[in-house]
Design a protein around this motif. Structure first.
Motif, mmCIF file in Angstrom:
data_model
loop_
_atom_site.group_PDB
_atom_site.id
_atom_site.type_symbol
_atom_site.label_atom_id
_atom_site.label_comp_id
_atom_site.label_asym_id
_atom_site.label_seq_id
_atom_site.Cartn_x
_atom_site.Cartn_y
_atom_site.Cartn_z
ATOM 1 N N UNK A 1 0.799 -1.236 0.000
ATOM 2 C CA UNK A 1 0.000 0.000 0.000
ATOM 3 C C UNK A 1 0.824 1.275 0.000
ATOM 4 N N UNK A 2 2.050 1.201 0.498
ATOM 5 C CA UNK A 2 2.859 2.400 0.601
ATOM 6 C C UNK A 2 2.517 3.256 1.810
ATOM 7 N N UNK A 3 1.634 2.740 2.658
ATOM 8 C CA UNK A 3 1.268 3.490 3.867
ATOM 9 C C UNK A 3 2.365 3.362 4.927
ATOM 10 N N UNK A 4 2.464 4.344 5.842
ATOM 11 C CA UNK A 4 3.493 4.296 6.884
ATOM 12 C C UNK A 4 3.320 3.104 7.809
ATOM 13 N N UNK A 5 4.441 2.557 8.228
ATOM 14 C CA UNK A 5 4.439 1.407 9.132
ATOM 15 C C UNK A 5 3.689 1.731 10.419
ATOM 16 N N UNK A 6 3.896 2.901 10.980
ATOM 17 C CA UNK A 6 3.276 3.241 12.253
ATOM 18 C C UNK A 6 1.756 3.189 12.172
ATOM 19 N N UNK A 7 1.187 3.637 11.054
ATOM 20 C CA UNK A 7 -0.276 3.638 10.915
ATOM 21 C C UNK A 7 -0.830 2.223 10.876
ATOM 22 N N UNK A 8 -0.197 1.356 10.107
ATOM 23 C CA UNK A 8 -0.691 -0.013 9.997
ATOM 24 C C UNK A 8 -0.456 -0.799 11.285
ATOM 25 N N UNK A 9 0.612 -0.495 11.996
ATOM 26 C CA UNK A 9 0.827 -1.134 13.295
ATOM 27 C C UNK A 9 -0.273 -0.739 14.271
ATOM 28 N N UNK A 10 -0.581 0.550 14.296
ATOM 29 C CA UNK A 10 -1.594 1.055 15.234
ATOM 30 C C UNK A 10 -2.994 0.530 14.924
ATOM 31 N N UNK A 11 -3.242 0.133 13.672
ATOM 32 C CA UNK A 11 -4.551 -0.370 13.272
ATOM 33 C C UNK A 11 -4.695 -1.877 13.470
ATOM 34 N N UNK A 12 -3.585 -2.551 13.689
ATOM 35 C CA UNK A 12 -3.629 -4.007 13.808
ATOM 36 C C UNK A 12 -4.275 -4.419 15.134
ATOM 37 N N UNK A 13 -5.308 -5.221 15.033
ATOM 38 C CA UNK A 13 -6.105 -5.573 16.220
ATOM 39 C C UNK A 13 -5.287 -6.326 17.262
ATOM 40 N N UNK A 14 -4.460 -7.249 16.851
ATOM 41 C CA UNK A 14 -3.678 -8.034 17.809
ATOM 42 C C UNK A 14 -2.620 -7.174 18.502
ATOM 43 N N UNK A 15 -1.997 -6.302 17.723
ATOM 44 C CA UNK A 15 -0.965 -5.434 18.300
ATOM 45 C C UNK A 15 -1.585 -4.453 19.291
ATOM 46 N N UNK A 16 -2.804 -3.991 18.989
ATOM 47 C CA UNK A 16 -3.488 -3.030 19.880
ATOM 48 C C UNK A 16 -3.622 -3.549 21.305
ATOM 49 N N UNK A 17 -3.744 -4.854 21.430
ATOM 50 C CA UNK A 17 -3.914 -5.445 22.762
ATOM 51 C C UNK A 17 -2.668 -5.258 23.634
ATOM 52 N N UNK A 18 -1.523 -5.042 22.985
ATOM 53 C CA UNK A 18 -0.255 -5.017 23.716
ATOM 54 C C UNK A 18 0.453 -3.658 23.691
ATOM 55 N N UNK A 19 0.094 -2.800 22.727
ATOM 56 C CA UNK A 19 0.782 -1.504 22.624
ATOM 57 C C UNK A 19 -0.093 -0.478 21.934
ATOM 58 N N UNK A 20 -0.203 0.701 22.563
ATOM 59 C CA UNK A 20 -0.939 1.798 21.945
ATOM 60 C C UNK A 20 -0.066 2.555 20.974
#
Length: 449
Positions: free
Chosen positions: A400-419
């Motif tokens: 997609x070319x989107x920034x890594x930080x945005x896609x990390x923050x949107x990932x449901x599993x990652x959200x459980x462990x880090x804002x």
């Protein structure tokens, strides 16, 4: 008419230096031959082996300005070496037959080898000055840019962040080791030679070692424990040392050329009127010093191989391989002087573009911080699971070319462990520099002034 690159009126100052050229000039070489003869006469005069008047007369004429170069050249063509015709001229210069005591008990190789050692001493002093200056310039860059982030590269690909100070400190560490190497090899390399026909000083009987000792005191050289006419490790070691030094120069030059590429533009060589210009493209700014350094380094390496070949000599006096040194050693020093001179100019005037370094870290939309995120999430998710989740997110960034930080923050599993704030810290290059700064400090603290 000059024919080689070192004596060319056009190229000579690009490939070597005036000071190093003077060390290996005919004039200096001849003077070193005469310095040997003078030291021998003084030693033998003091010991009563030759008349003191003869010793004084010989010493009085050991001046290269008194030697007829045309005659020396003609004699060298016949003898294959300059020592026999040189000694003949010296004998002729001395009055009252005192010249007959000249060269008493010595052989051609004694003179040639000791003269070479005397030249090496002068040449290594020049090398030491350049190494010291380069070390100082690298130390200044390492200190100034201790915390300047840039991308580290592995197999020409972006890897993880480092600092420019760290990059310079790695090269600085090598130059500091070169200082140590030079200090260690000098006592071995700066050893004179006086052994006579087969190295045993048989022509001087029981007093041979006394003469040798007095000679070396006069020349301020180390006395050999045994003759080394065909044991050439001393000369080979000096060549190998210069191969190591110029190899470090070449590594730095290659990195500078890569960082100067239009698409990178993280550093630039020192500027000057017309420096690095193209004959057809006005916009170009080519590397100059770096190109010459890599060329000189390559040639030093090949000449070092020739010196190593010269070690394999027959019996007590060699038939041929010794003469390899006459060609290879001066050129190694001349090329090394050129490489060091350019490296000195390069490190002293290197232009650093810290903004471009930061921009280059960001060109992958944060992908270079994927390892940092994985390691940060690992304690909470488990390393293998964190690796797989971040891998999937990275794949989306590539698509997609989107920034890594945005896609990390949107990932449901990652959200459980880090804002998002925690993720922003994990993706900040300044927070993933390891102990780069401490390593820089250690190299700087360990410098020998």
């Amino acid at each position: 008419m000059p024919a080689t690159i070192f004596d060319s009126s056009v190229f000579r100052d690009l490939y070597t230096t005036e000071a190093m050229r003077a060390v290996w000039s005919d004039e200096n070489r001849i003077q070193k031959y005469l310095d040997f003869e003078a030291a021998l006469a003084k030693a033998q005069g003091r010991l009563g082996m030759i008349p003191k008047d003869a010793a004084a007369e010989i010493v009085r004429h050991c001046d290269a300005k008194k030697i007829d170069i045309a005659k020396l050249k003609a004699g060298t063509d016949k003898a294959g070496s300059p020592i026999i015709p040189l000694v003949k001229q010296l004998v002729a210069l001395c009055r009252d037959g005192h010249g007959e005591w000249c060269h008493w008990g010595a052989t051609t190789q004694d003179v040639t080898d000791t003269a070479t050692v005397l030249q090496m001493r002068e040449a290594l002093d020049l090398v030491a000055q350049d190494i010291g200056a380069i070390s100082g310039a690298l130390a200044a860059l390492a200190k100034k840019h201790r915390d300047t982030p840039m991308i580290g590269r592995s197999k020409l690909q972006q890897a993880v962040p480092i600092t420019f100070g760290y990059k310079m400190a790695t090269v600085l560490g090598a130059f500091e080791r070169h200082k140590e190497r030079l200090a260690q090899l000098k006592p071995r390399a700066l050893t004179g030679e006086f052994g006579g026909a087969a190295g045993t000083l048989s022509s001087l009987g029981k007093d041979g070692l006394k003469v040798q000792a007095e000679m070396m005191k006069e020349l301020k050289l180390r006395q050999p424990d045994i003759s080394w006419h065909t044991i050439r490790d001393r000369v080979a070691e000096v060549g190998c040392f210069l191969g190591l030094v110029t190899g470090t120069c070449g590594k730095l030059a290659l990195d500078v050329m890569l960082m100067m590429q239009t698409e990178v533009q993280e550093v630039a060589e020192p500027t000057g009127d017309g420096r690095g210009s193209s004959s057809t493209m006005p916009q170009k700014r080519n590397p100059v010093s770096s190109v010459l350094i890599t060329t000189q380094t390559a040639m030093v390496k090949h000449h070092v191989a020739a010196l190593l070949e010269a070690q394999i000599e027959d019996h007590e006096r060699s038939a041929g391989r010794w003469e390899i040194e006459w060609i290879a050693l001066p050129e190694i020093f001349l090329l090394s002087a050129g490489a060091l001179s350019h490296t000195r100019a390069l490190t002293g005037g290197l232009q650093v573009n810290a903004k471009r370094m930061r921009r280059n870290i960001d060109i992958t939309n944060g992908l270079v911080m994927a390892e940092a995120v994985m390691m940060g999430l690992g304690p909470k998710m488990g390393r293998d699971r964190a690796h797989d989740v971040v891998y999937d997110v990275v794949s989306e960034v590539v698509k997609t070319g989107r920034p890594l930080i945005d896609l990390l923050a949107e990932n449901a599993e990652i959200k459980k462990h880090a804002g998002r704030k925690a993720l922003e810290k994990l993706t900040d290059p300044a927070n993933y520099l390891g102990v780069a700064g401490k390593m820089v400090d250690r190299v700087l603290a360990g410098r020998k002034k």
